[in-house]
Design a protein around this motif. Structure first.
Motif, PDB file in Angstrom:
ATOM      1  N   ASN A 168       7.757  14.218   9.990  1.00 39.80           N
ATOM      2  CA  ASN A 168       8.736  13.183   9.674  1.00 39.80           C
ATOM      3  C   ASN A 168       8.452  12.603   8.292  1.00 39.80           C
ATOM      4  N   MET A 169       9.412  12.739   7.375  1.00 39.26           N
ATOM      5  CA  MET A 169       9.203  12.355   5.980  1.00 39.26           C
ATOM      6  C   MET A 169       9.152  10.834   5.797  1.00 39.26           C
ATOM      7  N   GLN A 170       9.961  10.113   6.574  1.00 37.61           N
ATOM      8  CA  GLN A 170       9.972   8.657   6.417  1.00 37.61           C
ATOM      9  C   GLN A 170       8.658   8.043   6.897  1.00 37.61           C
ATOM     10  N   SER A 171       8.042   8.648   7.904  1.00 38.23           N
ATOM     11  CA  SER A 171       6.719   8.174   8.322  1.00 38.23           C
ATOM     12  C   SER A 171       5.669   8.496   7.260  1.00 38.23           C
ATOM     13  N   LYS A 172       5.840   9.619   6.564  1.00 31.58           N
ATOM     14  CA  LYS A 172       4.933   9.923   5.451  1.00 31.58           C
ATOM     15  C   LYS A 172       5.078   8.876   4.350  1.00 31.58           C
ATOM     16  N   MET A 173       6.320   8.448   4.103  1.00 34.78           N
ATOM     17  CA  MET A 173       6.543   7.376   3.128  1.00 34.78           C
ATOM     18  C   MET A 173       5.866   6.085   3.585  1.00 34.78           C
ATOM     19  N   ALA A 174       6.003   5.767   4.884  1.00 40.53           N
ATOM     20  CA  ALA A 174       5.407   4.537   5.412  1.00 40.53           C
ATOM     21  C   ALA A 174       3.884   4.577   5.300  1.00 40.53           C
ATOM     22  N   LEU A 175       3.275   5.724   5.649  1.00 40.88           N
ATOM     23  CA  LEU A 175       1.820   5.852   5.549  1.00 40.88           C
ATOM     24  C   LEU A 175       1.359   5.783   4.101  1.00 40.88           C
ATOM     25  N   ALA A 176       2.086   6.484   3.219  1.00 42.05           N
ATOM     26  CA  ALA A 176       1.715   6.474   1.793  1.00 42.05           C
ATOM     27  C   ALA A 176       1.753   5.054   1.252  1.00 42.05           C
ATOM     28  N   TYR A 177       2.792   4.299   1.636  1.00 48.55           N
ATOM     29  CA  TYR A 177       2.912   2.916   1.155  1.00 48.55           C
ATOM     30  C   TYR A 177       1.787   2.045   1.716  1.00 48.55           C
ATOM     31  N   THR A 178       1.413   2.275   2.967  1.00 51.67           N
ATOM     32  CA  THR A 178       0.304   1.519   3.564  1.00 51.67           C
ATOM     33  C   THR A 178      -0.989   1.784   2.794  1.00 51.67           C
ATOM     34  N   TYR A 179      -1.277   3.057   2.514  1.00 52.99           N
ATOM     35  CA  TYR A 179      -2.476   3.401   1.739  1.00 52.99           C
ATOM     36  C   TYR A 179      -2.386   2.827   0.321  1.00 52.99           C
ATOM     37  N   TYR A 180      -1.200   2.868  -0.244  1.00 49.26           N
ATOM     38  CA  TYR A 180      -0.965   2.375  -1.609  1.00 49.26           C
ATOM     39  C   TYR A 180      -1.279   0.885  -1.705  1.00 49.26           C
ATOM     40  N   ARG A 181      -0.813   0.108  -0.718  1.00 56.92           N
ATOM     41  CA  ARG A 181      -1.071  -1.345  -0.721  1.00 56.92           C
ATOM     42  C   ARG A 181      -2.558  -1.632  -0.586  1.00 56.92           C
ATOM     43  N   GLN A 182      -3.262  -0.773   0.140  1.00 53.68           N
ATOM     44  CA  GLN A 182      -4.691  -0.977   0.365  1.00 53.68           C
ATOM     45  C   GLN A 182      -5.553  -0.300  -0.700  1.00 53.68           C
ATOM     46  N   GLU A 183      -4.877   0.249  -1.722  1.00 57.05           N
ATOM     47  CA  GLU A 183      -5.541   0.917  -2.838  1.00 57.05           C
ATOM     48  C   GLU A 183      -6.422   2.083  -2.376  1.00 57.05           C
ATOM     49  N   MET A 184      -5.973   2.760  -1.316  1.00 56.38           N
ATOM     50  CA  MET A 184      -6.653   3.970  -0.840  1.00 56.38           C
ATOM     51  C   MET A 184      -5.953   5.159  -1.499  1.00 56.38           C
ATOM     52  N   GLU A 186      -6.809   8.085  -2.738  1.00 59.55           N
ATOM     53  CA  GLU A 186      -7.038   9.489  -2.384  1.00 59.55           C
ATOM     54  C   GLU A 186      -6.105   9.933  -1.261  1.00 59.55           C
ATOM     55  N   LYS A 187      -5.837   9.029  -0.306  1.00 62.40           N
ATOM     56  CA  LYS A 187      -4.932   9.355   0.791  1.00 62.40           C
ATOM     57  C   LYS A 187      -3.475   9.189   0.369  1.00 62.40           C
ATOM     58  N   MET A 419      -3.155   6.061 -11.278  1.00 67.62           N
ATOM     59  CA  MET A 419      -1.942   6.307 -12.050  1.00 67.62           C
ATOM     60  C   MET A 419      -1.082   7.384 -11.398  1.00 67.62           C
ATOM     61  N   ALA A 420      -1.718   8.413 -10.888  1.00 64.17           N
ATOM     62  CA  ALA A 420      -0.974   9.494 -10.239  1.00 64.17           C
ATOM     63  C   ALA A 420      -0.185   8.963  -9.051  1.00 64.17           C
ATOM     64  N   THR A 421      -0.795   8.081  -8.273  1.00 64.42           N
ATOM     65  CA  THR A 421      -0.121   7.516  -7.100  1.00 64.42           C
ATOM     66  C   THR A 421       1.122   6.738  -7.511  1.00 64.42           C
ATOM     67  N   ALA A 422       0.983   5.906  -8.537  1.00 65.56           N
ATOM     68  CA  ALA A 422       2.112   5.084  -8.982  1.00 65.56           C
ATOM     69  C   ALA A 422       3.268   5.940  -9.490  1.00 65.56           C
ATOM     70  N   LEU A 423       2.938   7.001 -10.234  1.00 70.46           N
ATOM     71  CA  LEU A 423       3.988   7.863 -10.782  1.00 70.46           C
ATOM     72  C   LEU A 423       4.663   8.695  -9.694  1.00 70.46           C
ATOM     73  N   TYR A 424       3.867   9.219  -8.775  1.00 66.97           N
ATOM     74  CA  TYR A 424       4.451   9.955  -7.651  1.00 66.97           C
ATOM     75  C   TYR A 424       5.401   9.054  -6.853  1.00 66.97           C
ATOM     76  N   LYS A 425       4.998   7.815  -6.663  1.00 70.26           N
ATOM     77  CA  LYS A 425       5.814   6.877  -5.874  1.00 70.26           C
ATOM     78  C   LYS A 425       7.177   6.669  -6.521  1.00 70.26           C
ATOM     79  N   LEU A 426       7.190   6.543  -7.841  1.00 64.17           N
ATOM     80  CA  LEU A 426       8.463   6.379  -8.553  1.00 64.17           C
ATOM     81  C   LEU A 426       9.413   7.538  -8.270  1.00 64.17           C
TER      82      LEU A 426
END
Length: 679
Positions: A168-184, A186-187, A419-426
Motif C-alpha cells: 500500500n503506497m499511502q501507508s508507505k507515505m505515512a511511514l516515511a513521514y513518521t520517520y521524517y518527523r523523527q529525523e530517522m 535512513e528509514k 538532504m536526500a530525504t527532503a528532496l525525495y519527499k518533494l
C-alpha cells in the motif's frame, strides 16, 4: 524538527530553488557548496561504473497508468470511476468488504452519521483482520485520527507497517513521514526513494508536467476566495469563456482546454478522450503545443494505443514550429530506440543540446543524465551535477529526484541522507496519491464540508502540509459542521481544538508560519491544550523566524509584560519595531503599543499603566457586547434609525445657527451685543 523552508550549506556555489506553488508555506531553497561534491577518488570510481547501472536508468519508460494501478487501494473507484478498472468479484471477499467500508465511511463523513461510521469501521477492520493491506492502511488512518476507535499512534504505526509490507503506497507515505518527523533519515529515505520513483515514472518525456499542488483553501483566518474561484472546473466563468472561444475556432483556447482535461487542472475532471479531441482540433489550425502533447499522448499510450512512430512525427512537427521542448521527446525516443531504426545517443544528445541552448529545463536534465551515465559522452559527474542544478533551478522535479539519488548514494555528491530525504519527499508528493487533494477540493466547493475534512485528514496523515493546514482550518472555521468524528460520536469542542492543534503543529513543522502563529495562540490562551507561555513564546519565535509580523508583535508584548519571556522593555520595543518594518500595515497597533511602552517606562506607578494592562480583559467584553447587543438584526436596525435621527437633528440645528448668523448686522459677530442707537 526539520523545516522544509531552507537548508543552508556554506560557500554557496549553486542555488537551486523549487517553488511548489503559491499555496505552500515557503519555497524550498537548496544551496550546494564545493564541499558537497564528492571527493576525486569517489568520482573516479564512479566514472568506471558500467553503462547499464540500473540505479541511474533515468530514461525509463514513461507510462500512462490510472491511479488504481499506481496507487493500489486508491479511493479513485469511488470518486473517479474508471470503466477499465478491475471490479472486485464476489470471490475477492476482503476487497469487496474493503471498498464497501470505505464507501460507507465517506458517506457517513458527508452526512455526519456516526451509526454508519461504526458500520464502516467494522467492515474495514474485518478486511484488515483478513490481512488485506488496504484495509490495514485505512485502519491506520482511523487509529491515527481517533475515528471510531481510541486514538493510538502505536496501533496506527503497526497497521501502516503491515499495509506497507503488502504494497500500500499511502501507508508507505505515512511511514516515511513518521520517520521524517523523527529525523530517522535512513528509514525515511528508502521509502521516499521508492515513492518518488513511482511519481517520476508518471511524468512527461519532453517537458515538465504542470504543477498540480493542493490548493490552500484559506489565507490566514479567511477563506481563499480567489484560489477557490479558479478551481470550480467547468462551472468557472473563465473556463466557460475559454470553452466558448475554443468552440469559435481559437487554437490557443483549444490547447488550454485540452491541457485542463489532460492534467485535471483548476478543478476540471481528467478526461483523456476530451483532451485528445481538443488537441486534434488545435493541430488542424497549426497549434504547435498541441502537436507536442499529441506526441506525448502517443508515446505514453494515454487514452490511445501506444504508437512511437506517430509520437516522433508529432514531436518533429512541433520542433519545426520552434517549440524547443519537443526536442526532449525526440531525444528520448532516440535514447530508447523507440520509433526509430535503433538507439542513437549522438542524435539524442544533439536534440537535448538544442533544448538546453534554448533554456529548456528538461534539456538540462537529460544532458545531466547522459553525462552521469556516459551515454554517447565521457562520464563526468561534475558536468552532470551542473546540468541537474540548472534544471532544478528552473523547477524540474526530475532533477530534484536525481540530486536526491546522488545525495542518497554518494555518487557525484557527498552522501547526505538528510538532504536526500527532503528532496525525495518533494518529488513523492507529486505522485498519484495527490488525487486526494482534488477530490477534497471538489467536495469543499460543493459545500460537502465533512467529506472534504475526511479527505484532507487522510492527506494530512501522509505528510502534505497544505492538507494539514486545510483540515485544521476547517475544524476551526466550521466547528460542528466539519463532521469531526471521535471514538463514540461527534467530536466535542475540546476534541476539535485538540485535533486542530495537532494538525497546526505538524503544518508549522513544515514551515507554515500561520500555523506556528496559531500554535502560539493556542498555548497562550489555552485553546485545545494547557496554557503555557513558554511554549507560546517558542511557537511565536518559530513564526518570527519566517518574518511573521504578528509573531514579532506578540513577542514584544510578552517581553513587555514578562509572560513566558524575561521582562525587557528594550527587547519589547525592538520586536514592535521589527513588526512595523516587516508589515507597514501594522503601523496603528505598533504605534499604540509603543505609546503604552513609553507610559510604562516613564510613568511606571501611575493609574495609566493599570488602565493599559486592563485593556486585554476589557476588550473581549466590549466585543461581546457589540456582537450580542448591537449587531443583532433588530437592535442594529433601531441603532441605525437612532443614528439617522441624531444626524438629522444635528444638521437642522446647524442650519438654524447659520440662518441666525446671516440675520445679524454685517459687522456683528455671534455673542456680541448691538451698539445702542443715539436719538
Amino acid at each position: 524538527m526539520f523545516c522544509r523552508k531552507t537548508q543552508h550549506l556554506s560557500c554557496a556555489l549553486l542555488l537551486l530553488s523549487l517553488l511548489p506553488s503559491a499555496t505552500l508555506a515557503r519555497p524550498f531553497v537548496l544551496v550546494l557548496s564545493q564541499d558537497d561534491l564528492s571527493d576525486p577518488a569517489a568520482a573516479a570510481a564512479a566514472a568506471n561504473l558500467p553503462d547499464d547501472v540500473s540505479d541511474f536508468d533515468e530514461f525509463s519508460d514513461s507510462e500512462s497508468k490510472p491511479d488504481w494501478v499506481l496507487d493500489p487501494g486508491s479511493w479513485s473507484p469511488l470518486f473517479e470511476p474508471d470503466p477499465n478498472s478491475k471490479i472486485p468479484s464476489p470471490n475477492d471477499g476482503d476487497e469487496v468488504i474493503y471498498y464497501s467500508g470505505v464507501s460507507k465511511m465517506v458517506e457517513a463523513a458527508s452526512r455526519g452519521d456516526f451509526g454508519v461510521i461504526e458500520e464502516a469501521v467494522a467492515e474495514i477492520e474485518a478486511a484488515s483482520a483478513l490481512g488485506h493491506p488496504h484495509g490495514q492502511s485505512v485502519m491506520g488512518f482511523l487509529y491515527s485520527m481517533g475515528i471510531g476507535r481510541e486514538r493510538s499512534d502505536g496501533k496506527a504505526f503497526l497497521q501502516h507497517y503491515f499495509a506497507a509490507q503488502g504494497g500500500n503506497m499511502q501507508s508507505k507515505m505515512a511511514l516515511a513521514y513518521t520517520y521524517y518527523r523523527q529525523e530517522m533519515h535512513e528509514k525515511a529515505v528508502k521509502l521516499y526513494a521508492e515513492l518518488a520513483e513511482v511519481a517520476v515514472n508518471s511524468f512527461l518525456i519532453s517537458k515538465d508536467s504542470p504543477v498540480i499542488e493542493p490548493v490552500r483553501i484559506h489565507t490566514g483566518a479567511e477563506e481563499n476566495k480567489e484560489a477557490l474561484r479558479k478551481s470550480r472546473g467547468e462551472d468557472d466563468e473563465d473556463f466557460q469563456i475559454l470553452e466558448y472561444q475554443a468552440q469559435k475556432g481559437n487554437a490557443g483556447a483549444m490547447y488550454k482546454i485540452g491541457i485542463f482535461y489532460y492534467f485535471g487542472l483548476r478543478g476540471v475532471r481528467r478526461d483523456h478522450a476530451k483532451a485528445l479531441r481538443w488537441f486534434s482540433k488545435a493541430v488542424e489550425k497549426g497549434e504547435p503545443r498541441s502537436m507536442e502533447l499529441l506526441g506525448e499522448i502517443y508515446a505514453r499510450g494515454a487514452g490511445v494505443e501506444r504508437n512511437y512512430t506517430k509520437a516522433l512525427e508529432w514531436l518533429t512537427l512541433a520542433s519545426r514550429q520552434q517549440l524547443y521542448s519537443a526536442y526532449n521527446g525526440m531525444g528520448y525516443l532516440y535514447v530508447k530506440g523507440y520509433g526509430v531504426e535503433k538507439k542513437n545517443y549522438t542524435k539524442a544528445k544533439e536534440y537535448f543540446d538544442k533544448a538546453a541552448e534554448n533554456d529548456e529545463p528538461c534539456g538540462f536534465y537529460n544532458l545531466g543524465v547522459m553525462y552521469l551515465k556516459g551515454l554517447g559522452v565521457k562520464r563526468d559527474l561534475k558536468i552532470a551535477t551542473k546540468y541537474f542544478a540548472l534544471a532544478a533551478n528552473a523547477g524540474q522535479p526530475k532533477a530534484f529526484y536525481q540530486l536526491a539519488k546522488m545525495f542518497h548514494t554518494g555518487v557525484g555528491l557527498k552522501k547526505n541522507l538528510h538532504m536526500a530525504t527532503a528532496l525525495y519527499k518533494l518529488v513523492a508528493e507529486r505522485g498519484p496519491w495527490s488525487s486526494l487533494s482534488r477530490w477534497a477540493l471538489e467536495s469543499y466547493l460543493k459545500g460537502d464540508i465533512g467529506k472534504a475534512f475526511l479527505l484532507y485528514s487522510r492527506m494530512a496523515e501522509i505528510g502534505y502540509e497544505v492538507a494539514q493546514s486545510n483540515a485544521a482550518w476547517i475544524l476551526d472555521k466550521y466547528g460542528e459542521r466539519s463532521m469531526c468524528m471521535g471514538v463514540s460520536g461527534h467530536c466535542t469542542d475540546a476534541e476539535r481544538h485538540q485535533r486542530a492543534h495537532v494538525l497546526w503543529w505538524r503544518a508549522s513543522e513544515q514551515g507554515n508560519e500561520h500555523a506556528a502563529l496559531l500554535i502560539g495562540d493556542a498555548y497562550y490562551y489555552g485553546r485545545g491544550t494547557e496554557r503555557d507561555f513558554d511554549r507560546a513564546a517558542e511557537a511565536y519565535m518559530h513564526a518570527k523566524s519566517q518574518s511573521n509580523a504578528q509573531a514579532m508583535f506578540n513577542l514584544g508584548y510578552m517581553h513587555e509584560h514578562g509572560l513566558g519571556l524575561p521582562l525587557d522593555l528594550h527587547l519589547a520595543k525592538r520586536y514592535y519595531d521589527q513588526a512595523l518594518e516587516v508589515d507597514p500595515a501594522a503601523k496603528l497597533p505598533v504605534s499604540l503599543a509603543l505609546a503604552g511602552l513609553w507610559i510604562r517606562r516613564n510613568h511606571a506607578n501611575s493609574f495609566l499603566v493599570g488602565m493599559i494592562d486592563s485593556l486585554p480583559e476589557v476588550y473581549p467584553k466590549v466585543e461581546a457586547w457589540v456582537e450580542n447587543l448591537i449587531m443583532e438584526e433588530g437592535n442594529a436596525t433601531i441603532l441605525t434609525l437612532f443614528v439617522c435621527l441624531l444626524t438629522v437633528l444635528y444638521l437642522r440645528e446647524r442650519q438654524r445657527r447659520h440662518a441666525a448668523v446671516g440675520d445679524m448686522p454685517p459687522h456683528q459677530q455671534p455673542g456680541e451685543q448691538a451698539a445702542p442707537q443715539i436719538n
